[in-house]
Design a protein around this motif. Structure first.
Motif, PDB file in Angstrom:
ATOM      1  N   TRP A   1       0.840  -1.200   0.000  1.00  0.00           N
ATOM      2  CA  TRP A   1       0.000   0.000   0.000  1.00  0.00           C
ATOM      3  C   TRP A   1       0.874   1.249   0.000  1.00  0.00           C
ATOM      4  CZ3 TRP A   1      -1.057   3.589   4.161  1.00  0.00           C
ATOM      5  CH2 TRP A   1      -2.070   4.498   3.873  1.00  0.00           C
ATOM      6  N   TYR A   2       1.926   1.255   0.812  1.00  0.00           N
ATOM      7  CA  TYR A   2       2.857   2.389   0.806  1.00  0.00           C
ATOM      8  C   TYR A   2       3.416   2.627  -0.601  1.00  0.00           C
ATOM      9  CZ  TYR A   2       3.275   2.138   5.980  1.00  0.00           C
ATOM     10  OH  TYR A   2       3.052   2.152   7.329  1.00  0.00           O
ATOM     11  N   ARG A   3       3.834   1.544  -1.244  1.00  0.00           N
ATOM     12  CA  ARG A   3       4.425   1.648  -2.576  1.00  0.00           C
ATOM     13  C   ARG A   3       3.422   2.268  -3.553  1.00  0.00           C
ATOM     14  NH1 ARG A   3       5.980  -3.089  -2.770  1.00  0.00           N
ATOM     15  NH2 ARG A   3       4.253  -4.033  -3.912  1.00  0.00           N
ATOM     16  N   GLU A   4       2.173   1.848  -3.452  1.00  0.00           N
ATOM     17  CA  GLU A   4       1.133   2.406  -4.313  1.00  0.00           C
ATOM     18  C   GLU A   4       0.935   3.893  -4.026  1.00  0.00           C
ATOM     19  OE1 GLU A   4      -3.608   1.690  -5.377  1.00  0.00           O
ATOM     20  OE2 GLU A   4      -2.582   0.408  -3.919  1.00  0.00           O
ATOM     21  N   MET A   5       0.933   4.264  -2.756  1.00  0.00           N
ATOM     22  CA  MET A   5       0.754   5.673  -2.390  1.00  0.00           C
ATOM     23  C   MET A   5       1.927   6.521  -2.888  1.00  0.00           C
ATOM     24  SD  MET A   5      -2.173   5.933  -0.870  1.00  0.00           S
ATOM     25  CE  MET A   5      -2.674   4.676  -2.054  1.00  0.00           C
ATOM     26  N   ARG A   6       3.154   6.023  -2.729  1.00  0.00           N
ATOM     27  CA  ARG A   6       4.318   6.776  -3.210  1.00  0.00           C
ATOM     28  C   ARG A   6       4.240   7.001  -4.709  1.00  0.00           C
ATOM     29  NH1 ARG A   6       7.071   3.174   0.206  1.00  0.00           N
ATOM     30  NH2 ARG A   6       7.831   1.985  -1.591  1.00  0.00           N
ATOM     31  N   SER A   7       3.707   6.025  -5.410  1.00  0.00           N
ATOM     32  CA  SER A   7       3.644   6.095  -6.868  1.00  0.00           C
ATOM     33  C   SER A   7       2.494   6.964  -7.371  1.00  0.00           C
ATOM     34  CB  SER A   7       3.504   4.685  -7.446  1.00  0.00           C
ATOM     35  OG  SER A   7       3.284   4.713  -8.836  1.00  0.00           O
ATOM     36  N   LYS A   8       1.316   6.825  -6.752  1.00  0.00           N
ATOM     37  CA  LYS A   8       0.114   7.468  -7.287  1.00  0.00           C
ATOM     38  C   LYS A   8      -0.249   8.769  -6.572  1.00  0.00           C
ATOM     39  CE  LYS A   8      -1.968   3.120  -8.871  1.00  0.00           C
ATOM     40  NZ  LYS A   8      -3.136   2.212  -8.744  1.00  0.00           N
ATOM     41  N   THR A   9      -0.205   8.759  -5.243  1.00  0.00           N
ATOM     42  CA  THR A   9      -0.606   9.946  -4.472  1.00  0.00           C
ATOM     43  C   THR A   9       0.369  10.154  -3.314  1.00  0.00           C
ATOM     44  OG1 THR A   9      -2.134   8.560  -3.178  1.00  0.00           O
ATOM     45  CG2 THR A   9      -3.064   9.825  -5.021  1.00  0.00           C
ATOM     46  N   PRO A  10       1.597  10.588  -3.606  1.00  0.00           N
ATOM     47  CA  PRO A  10       2.618  10.725  -2.556  1.00  0.00           C
ATOM     48  C   PRO A  10       2.259  11.737  -1.476  1.00  0.00           C
ATOM     49  CG  PRO A  10       3.352  11.743  -4.595  1.00  0.00           C
ATOM     50  CD  PRO A  10       2.130  10.959  -4.939  1.00  0.00           C
ATOM     51  N   VAL A  11       1.429  12.715  -1.829  1.00  0.00           N
ATOM     52  CA  VAL A  11       0.865  13.649  -0.846  1.00  0.00           C
ATOM     53  C   VAL A  11      -0.635  13.680  -1.104  1.00  0.00           C
ATOM     54  CG1 VAL A  11       0.861  15.996   0.057  1.00  0.00           C
ATOM     55  CG2 VAL A  11       2.976  15.035  -0.885  1.00  0.00           C
ATOM     56  N   ARG A  12      -1.428  13.192  -0.145  1.00  0.00           N
ATOM     57  CA  ARG A  12      -2.859  13.092  -0.407  1.00  0.00           C
ATOM     58  C   ARG A  12      -3.664  13.511   0.822  1.00  0.00           C
ATOM     59  NH1 ARG A  12      -5.547   7.331   0.962  1.00  0.00           N
ATOM     60  NH2 ARG A  12      -4.798   7.246   3.106  1.00  0.00           N
ATOM     61  N   TYR A  13      -4.860  13.999   0.578  1.00  0.00           N
ATOM     62  CA  TYR A  13      -5.769  14.375   1.653  1.00  0.00           C
ATOM     63  C   TYR A  13      -6.757  13.243   1.875  1.00  0.00           C
ATOM     64  CZ  TYR A  13      -8.949  17.003   4.603  1.00  0.00           C
ATOM     65  OH  TYR A  13      -9.725  17.427   5.661  1.00  0.00           O
ATOM     66  N   ASP A  14      -6.862  12.777   3.123  1.00  0.00           N
ATOM     67  CA  ASP A  14      -7.793  11.705   3.465  1.00  0.00           C
ATOM     68  C   ASP A  14      -9.048  12.335   4.062  1.00  0.00           C
ATOM     69  OD1 ASP A  14      -9.235   9.617   4.629  1.00  0.00           O
ATOM     70  OD2 ASP A  14      -7.434   8.471   5.084  1.00  0.00           O
ATOM     71  N   GLU A  15     -10.131  12.316   3.307  1.00  0.00           N
ATOM     72  CA  GLU A  15     -11.380  12.935   3.736  1.00  0.00           C
ATOM     73  C   GLU A  15     -11.907  12.303   5.022  1.00  0.00           C
ATOM     74  OE1 GLU A  15     -13.126  15.390   2.476  1.00  0.00           O
ATOM     75  OE2 GLU A  15     -12.251  15.768   0.498  1.00  0.00           O
ATOM     76  N   ALA A  16     -11.803  10.981   5.129  1.00  0.00           N
ATOM     77  CA  ALA A  16     -12.369  10.277   6.276  1.00  0.00           C
ATOM     78  C   ALA A  16     -11.716  10.710   7.583  1.00  0.00           C
ATOM     79  CB  ALA A  16     -12.223   8.766   6.086  1.00  0.00           C
TER      80      ALA A  16
END
Length: 400
Positions: free
Chosen positions: A26-41
């Motif tokens: 999951w970390y790898r996916e986040m680094r690749s797609k959304t390295p800085v993202r806002y989590d609404e929840a």
């Protein structure tokens, strides 16, 4: 939901036991797609890449460690981990005295004695839960001695520590309320216990860190009882749970990578220190830390407004392929290894020398006594349910 705490189990993408202990895909996916993202929840920003995590952790002028908006802060919210300069600078200079190289040298024989006593109770050829028998009690005993806590209170210390870092079993309102009530009770009991201890140390000082803090002054003023209590709770948690998980996570990694363990076993003097650093990187005992943006800031092209909560995911940063070659592998003699397991900047873990020394002593002695070991026949992956620390509730192994 209170977004001032850590977020490990609150991330909806991480749900099963296996995913909680193996979030690295999951970390790898986040680094690749959304390295800085806002989590609404959760109402927070997440940062995953190494350079961005490092920027958040070390930039005290842009990110604050004071996360609580309440005027009435808990003792832990008044401790080193949650305050900014100049108060942080002055208090850290005081407590640093307990973690100097000279102080660590004095502690080494006492830690060796505790380790050998614990290992003597583990029988070769039998299945043993390493967490219960070794990695969990060791830091409690060490921290208790450092703080001058009597031995008959050690078990209670461990119970309190577990509750402080506990996380919800799920995100239901009932479970969150139950957890909040238990943690409030724990803080109340810790406050009362340390208040009595501080009162005693004022009249009967000894060679321990609480006595040092009671006698200390900042700009001519003594520390308040609340400030001392906050540091005591921080030391109990940070010096206990993280060291426990450094030891058990590293042992688990040795089992995962038998060829790397063979190198360490063959020449501990050459490989053990670097293997511990790799254990810190590969399965970091703390996966994330939060900060609050003190001003509008841009991270990797993403705008973050003043007052936003930002989670810096060290566990992801330490697996960043742009920094660590073959980041997905445990390499006992990895060099260089600029991991962020202990943080970065002014809040770099004060107790890191103690944690490293405990890990080196216990793993060196373990290798001597149990050079060959593996998972027990009934081992089940059971990660800690915590919003702060990362590790296993138990690590059942069979020694030879």
């Amino acid at each position: 939901m209170n977004n001032t705490g850590s977020a490990f189990l609150q991330v909806s993408e991480i749900s099963t036991k296996e995913e909680r202990y193996e979030p690295f895909g999951w970390y790898r996916e986040m680094r690749s797609k959304t390295p800085v993202r806002y989590d609404e929840a959760r109402g927070v920003w997440d940062v995953f890449r190494y350079e961005d995590v490092k920027f958040v952790l070390e930039n005290k002028d842009v990110f604050s460690s004071s996360r609580s908006q309440s005027s009435q802060k808990s003792p832990i919210e008044q401790s080193l981990i949650s305050i900014d300069p100049p108060k942080h600078t002055a208090m850290r200079s005081l407590v640093n005295k307990a973690f100097t190289p000279r102080a660590m040298k004095d502690w080494e024989p006492r830690i060796e004695r505790i380790v050998r006593e614990l290992l003597d109770d583990i029988q070769p050829g039998k299945e043993t839960d390493v967490v219960a028998a070794l990695s969990s009690p060791l830091p409690v005993l060490v921290i208790a001695e450092l703080m001058g806590i009597p031995s008959h209170d050690h078990a209670k210390f461990k119970e309190w520590s577990d509750w402080v870092v506990a996380g919800p079993k799920d995100n239901s309102a009932e479970e969150l309320q139950k957890l909040a009530e238990n943690q409030m009770r724990t803080y109340r009991e810790l406050y009362e216990y340390f208040a009595k201890t501080i009162s005693f140390k004022k009249t009967e000082p000894a060679d321990d860190i609480i006595s040092v803090l009671v006698r200390s002054e900042i700009d001519g003023e003594k520390l308040t009882d609340e400030e001392i209590i906050g540091f005591c709770i921080l030391l109990l948690v940070a010096g206990n749970e993280t060291t426990t998980n450094l030891i058990s996570n590293t042992l688990y990694s040795f089992i995962e990578y038998p060829d790397e363990y063979k190198k360490v076993k063959k020449d501990p003097d050459l490989y053990l220190k670097s293997a511990i650093e790799e254990g810190l990187r590969y399965r970091s005992p703390v996966q994330s830390m939060s900060r609050v943006a003190k001003e509008d800031v841009e991270i990797s092209g993403t705008f973050i407004s003043k007052g936003s909560f930002v989670f810096a995911w060290m566990g992801s940063a330490n697996r960043d392929e742009d920094v660590f070659e073959h980041a997905h592998l445990f390499i006992a003699d990895r060099k260089p290894n600029p991991h962020l397991a202990f943080g970065k900047g002014i809040h770099f873990c004060l107790g890191s020398p103690l944690a490293r020394m405990e890990a080196e002593i216990v793993l060196r002695e373990w290798i001597k006594k149990f050079p060959d070991f593996g998972l027990s026949s009934d081992f089940e992956l059971n990660p800690i349910e915590s919003t702060f620390v990362y590790g296993l509730k138990e690590l059942k192994v069979k020694t030879s």
